[in-house]
Design an enzyme around this catalytic site. Structure first.
Site, PDB file in Angstrom:
ATOM      1  N   GLU A 109       8.552 -10.505   7.954  1.00 52.95           N
ATOM      2  CA  GLU A 109       9.167  -9.825   7.745  1.00 52.95           C
ATOM      3  C   GLU A 109       9.881  -9.460   8.405  1.00 52.95           C
ATOM      4  O   GLU A 109      11.285  -9.433   8.735  1.00 52.95           O
ATOM      5  CB  GLU A 109       8.986  -8.948   6.381  1.00 52.95           C
ATOM      6  CG  GLU A 109       9.932  -9.740   5.638  1.00 52.95           C
ATOM      7  CD  GLU A 109       9.737  -8.028   4.818  1.00 52.95           C
ATOM      8  OE1 GLU A 109       8.739  -8.527   2.730  1.00 52.95           O
ATOM      9  OE2 GLU A 109      10.197  -7.023   4.216  1.00 52.95           O
ATOM     10  N   GLU A 136       0.767  -1.014   0.120  1.00 53.99           N
ATOM     11  CA  GLU A 136      -0.480  -0.198   0.300  1.00 53.99           C
ATOM     12  C   GLU A 136       0.944   1.477   0.202  1.00 53.99           C
ATOM     13  O   GLU A 136       0.632   2.282  -0.636  1.00 53.99           O
ATOM     14  CB  GLU A 136      -0.569   0.365   1.045  1.00 53.99           C
ATOM     15  CG  GLU A 136      -2.308  -1.526   1.093  1.00 53.99           C
ATOM     16  CD  GLU A 136      -3.393  -0.799  -0.099  1.00 53.99           C
ATOM     17  OE1 GLU A 136      -3.287   0.324  -0.882  1.00 53.99           O
ATOM     18  OE2 GLU A 136      -3.530  -2.018  -0.409  1.00 53.99           O
TER      19      GLU A 136
END
Length: 158
Positions: free
Chosen positions: A87, A21
């Site tokens: 991550e 995004e």
């Protein structure tokens, strides 16, 4: 669980971690292009010809382990993403295992809210529907990231 057992490789100077995004809004693109224009070898999955799913995750994990530095674009969208949070856990594991340099950019996310899981941070994490195992991992990684020196966009003026 050892998420980062190998020593850093030489393939990349920087692994740039951000949400899709933020890329669509141009935020991540601007930062990534600035790194590349400075001659810094950067892994950015937007520039890779990879398919989604497990193949992409495999290449991302490999790229993290082959990078000397990780730059985190911590935004509300980043905190709303399961993959970004995973991550983050891996990056913070590499920091602990072999001293990877981690530089956070707090993009409209207050570092103290990150540390205490308040404000937009709490709202973003509330969208995650996961068990306690994931929450503990993410909370630990977020707390560590909030203590790092970085750039707080909310207190800086262009």
């Amino acid at each position: 669980m050892d998420l980062c057992s190998s020593q850093p490789g030489q393939a990349y100077d920087v692994y740039f971690s951000f949400s899709k995004e933020d890329s669509r809004r141009g935020i991540a693109d601007y930062a990534s292009k600035a790194l590349v224009m400075s001659g810094i070898r950067t892994f950015n999955d937007e520039n890779q010809q990879l398919q989604g799913g497990s193949q992409l995750w495999y290449h991302q994990k490999e790229a993290i382990q082959m990078s000397r530095i990780a730059v985190l674009l911590l935004s509300e969208d980043y905190l709303s993403s399961y993959y970004c949070l995973e991550e983050l856990v891996m990056i913070m594991g590499c920091r602990e295992a072999w001293g990877m340099i981690v530089v956070p950019i707090f993009y409209d996310v207050n570092p103290s809210h990150l540390r205490k899981l308040r404000g937009v941070v709490a709202s973003a994490l509330a969208r995650q529907r996961v068990g306690n195992y994931w929450w503990r991992r993410w909370k630990h990684a977020l707390h560590e990231a909030s203590d790092l020196c970085g750039w707080d966009r909310s207190t800086s003026h262009p």
